[in-house]
Design an enzyme around this catalytic site. Sequence first.
Site, PDB file in Angstrom:
ATOM      1  CG  ASN A   1      97.079  68.255  42.466  1.00 30.52           C
ATOM      2  OD1 ASN A   1      96.649  69.332  42.069  1.00 30.52           O
ATOM      3  ND2 ASN A   1      98.103  67.646  41.896  1.00 30.52           N
TER       4      ASN A   1
ATOM      5  CB  CYS B   1     100.676  64.924  40.538  1.00 28.88           C
ATOM      6  SG  CYS B   1     102.065  64.179  41.391  1.00 28.88           S
TER       7      CYS B   1
ATOM      8  CD  GLU C   1      91.894  56.166  39.791  1.00 25.16           C
ATOM      9  OE1 GLU C   1      90.721  56.520  40.004  1.00 25.16           O
ATOM     10  OE2 GLU C   1      92.872  56.666  40.374  1.00 25.16           O
TER      11      GLU C   1
ATOM     12  CG  HIS D   1     108.087  64.435  47.086  1.00 20.63           C
ATOM     13  ND1 HIS D   1     107.620  65.187  46.022  1.00 20.63           N
ATOM     14  CD2 HIS D   1     107.876  63.130  46.742  1.00 20.63           C
ATOM     15  CE1 HIS D   1     107.137  64.378  45.090  1.00 20.63           C
ATOM     16  NE2 HIS D   1     107.285  63.132  45.498  1.00 20.63           N
TER      17      HIS D   1
ATOM     18  N   GLY E   1     101.050  53.044  42.789  1.00 20.12           N
ATOM     19  CA  GLY E   1     102.085  52.074  43.107  1.00 20.12           C
ATOM     20  C   GLY E   1     103.500  52.574  42.890  1.00 20.12           C
ATOM     21  CD  GLU E   2     108.790  52.910  43.832  1.00 21.15           C
ATOM     22  OE1 GLU E   2     109.433  52.646  42.798  1.00 21.15           O
ATOM     23  OE2 GLU E   2     108.695  54.067  44.303  1.00 21.15           O
TER      24      GLU E   2
ATOM     25  CB  CYS F   1     100.768  60.042  47.806  1.00 18.79           C
ATOM     26  SG  CYS F   1     100.254  59.131  46.331  1.00 18.79           S
TER      27      CYS F   1
END
Length: 370
Positions: A302, A345, A97, A226, A170-171, A124
């Site tokens: 979210n 996000c 995406e 975070h 992804g990272e 996530c």
Amino acid sequence: MSDKIKDKVDLLGMDRAELTEFFASIGEKPFRAAQVMKWIHQFGVSDFEEMTNISKSLREKLSKTALIRTPKIVSEQRSADGTIKWLLEVDNHNCVEAVFIPEKSRGTLCISSQVGCALECSFCSTGQQGFNRNLENWEIVAQMWVANKALGCKPKEERIISNVVFMGMGEPLLNVKHTFPTARILMDDNAYGLSKRRVTISTAGVVPAIDKIKESLDVSLAISLHAPNNALRDELVPINKKYPLEVLMPALHRYVEGGHSKKHVTVEYVMLDHVNDRLEHAQQLIELLGDLPCKVNLIPFNPFPNTDYKRSSNNAVHRFKDALMEAGVNCTVRRTRGDDIDAACGQLAGKVKDRTKRTLQTVNLDKLHG
């Protein structure tokens, strides 16, 4: 893919140096690289016959030796707030995406670097999908190509996409082999011409690759922090067990101190109700950041299906922000965009699982980022 196509060279993911080398291999002069690069990236051309300032004989030669591969657009969703999300099929099994977020002063494209993600961050959606593979150069730059074309971007006109952030699925720093060359294409004046400060790579904290950014790219950096302490970050961002805060923070200082331009780090901090949003967490964060030149971006969580986390209350978010601001930390609260189309996000891939070949596997992080 047929054997005939496999034998052809794919030009979409090539930077100028690679294109120059390719044209030399077929007996053409170096200027052809910039010429074709403009056609591909600035004009959105994928058919050599449309390259009208190139001779017919060269167009025929290119048709026999090369191709410009682009992904299939599975869907395009538009949010009430103007956000657009594209679901792109990069092979017969996998989709990724890309999200365009329009604002008054800029337009930001959020792009993916992997199919799924190996890091398994607990808050996530992509992290819960599992990891399949790294995206190749063309599959990453194709997200910009598709968005540019869909938005009607044209050379020498005001930019619609002014910023690109590697914050999708992804990272990125576990795929430096492909994200770094893609970033160079984004910044090439013969392609999209973005400045270094308008390209941002976001990472959960792959420390060796943070140092590589400083050494070879010099683009903007965002850190998905975070949590203000190791115990909580181990739970939320498991890569912290490999690169704990006492290793990560010095790497961030090295980043801002290196390169030729004045830098700061964007610190991403998702606000989770009664998890990391208390004033004691704010104080720990203030102490952790110390004198690091940074901007903290507080992100309202979210929700996605089957998660136990909840979004912090507005009061909790603003108390947290006020505490940081009073301590002299530059802090903003991200406005949630595109949540009605699962483009906000942390929501990417939430409804892509059935279209993605999920591979649950134990991933060797050292091998992955190379």
